[in-house]
Design a protein around this motif. Structure first.
Motif, short mmCIF file in Angstrom:
data_model
loop_
_atom_site.label_atom_id
_atom_site.label_comp_id
_atom_site.label_asym_id
_atom_site.label_seq_id
_atom_site.Cartn_x
_atom_site.Cartn_y
_atom_site.Cartn_z
N ARG A 47 0.83 -1.21 0.00
CA ARG A 47 0.00 0.00 0.00
C ARG A 47 0.86 1.26 0.00
O ARG A 47 0.51 2.27 -0.62
N ARG A 48 1.99 1.20 0.69
CA ARG A 48 2.87 2.37 0.80
C ARG A 48 3.88 2.45 -0.36
O ARG A 48 4.62 3.42 -0.46
N GLY A 49 3.95 1.42 -1.18
CA GLY A 49 4.92 1.41 -2.28
C GLY A 49 6.36 1.35 -1.80
O GLY A 49 7.25 1.93 -2.42
N VAL A 50 6.58 0.62 -0.71
CA VAL A 50 7.91 0.52 -0.10
C VAL A 50 8.48 -0.88 -0.33
O VAL A 50 7.77 -1.88 -0.18
N HIS A 51 9.75 -0.95 -0.70
CA HIS A 51 10.45 -2.23 -0.85
C HIS A 51 11.54 -2.33 0.21
O HIS A 51 12.24 -1.35 0.48
N CYS A 52 11.67 -3.51 0.78
CA CYS A 52 12.59 -3.74 1.89
C CYS A 52 13.46 -4.96 1.61
O CYS A 52 13.26 -5.67 0.63
N THR A 53 14.38 -5.20 2.52
CA THR A 53 15.19 -6.42 2.49
C THR A 53 14.78 -7.29 3.67
O THR A 53 14.74 -6.81 4.81
N PHE A 54 14.48 -8.55 3.39
CA PHE A 54 14.07 -9.51 4.41
C PHE A 54 15.22 -10.50 4.62
O PHE A 54 15.53 -11.29 3.73
#
Length: 201
Positions: free
Chosen positions: A62-69
């Protein structure tokens, strides 16, 4: 091998390595996160977790955020559908270990073999390359850092910790994260929390 190293007896080489580990270990792998100071890197450890990961992925979408898991192989193999969902969401899948045990007590060759195995197993679940590794608890030495590099992994730690493993209100966690994080930094968060280094397992 250098002539100076050949002249050192085994006990002296061991003492020198332990001294270097103690002095350099805390700084190896410390990163500023990115080249752009108007961005931060958001990272999540210890997952995936069925009770947390789906909602987290929905919020990030929803926020258009990409992260590292940074995933544990044990968790990934138990929940392969969540690993695929992380990748399908455009997030980076990285390695946090087979389980949450630090590699610092292992012999160098054993650490290299364990990281090769962990990387291969996580790639098999994810269906994509894994190139980054975060040591459990951030614990590392020059020897364990070199083991990760020999396994083809870039070591990534963090510059800001939200202390989200402590039971406190979400607003307080967010305030701690905002206070500690600077542009270009790496924020440490958790999908789930493994026991601390001194806990019985």
């Amino acid at each position: 091998m250098s002539s100076a190293r050949r002249r050192l007896p085994g006990w002296a080489r061991t003492a020198a390595r332990r001294t270097a580990d103690a002095v350099l270990g805390p700084v190896l792998g410390s990163v500023a996160g990115g080249r752009r100071t108007d961005h931060v890197a958001i990272t999540f450890d210890d997952g995936p977790e069925p009770g947390t990961t789906p909602g987290l992925l929905a919020l990030l979408a929803r926020r258009g955020v990409h992260c590292t898991f940074f995933l544990l192989v044990r968790q990934a193999e138990e929940h392969p559908e969540l690993v695929r969902a992380i990748g399908d969401g455009g997030h980076e899948i990285a390695l946090h270990g087979i389980d949450h045990r630090p590699l610092t007590s292992l012999r160098h060759g054993d650490a290299v073999r364990m990281l090769h195995e962990a990387r291969a197993r996580l790639e098999a679940v994810a269906g994509r390359p894994v190139t980054r590794y975060r040591p459990p608890y951030g614990k590392q030495t020059p020897a364990s850092w070199l083991a990760a590099r020999r396994a083809g992994l870039e070591v990534v730690v963090w510059s800001a910790d939200a202390d989200d493993w402590v039971d406190r209100p979400a607003t307080q966690v967010a305030a701690i994260a905002a206070e500690n994080l600077r542009g270009g930094g790496v924020l440490l968060l958790h999908e789930r929390v493994e026991p601390g280094p001194g806990a019985n397992r």
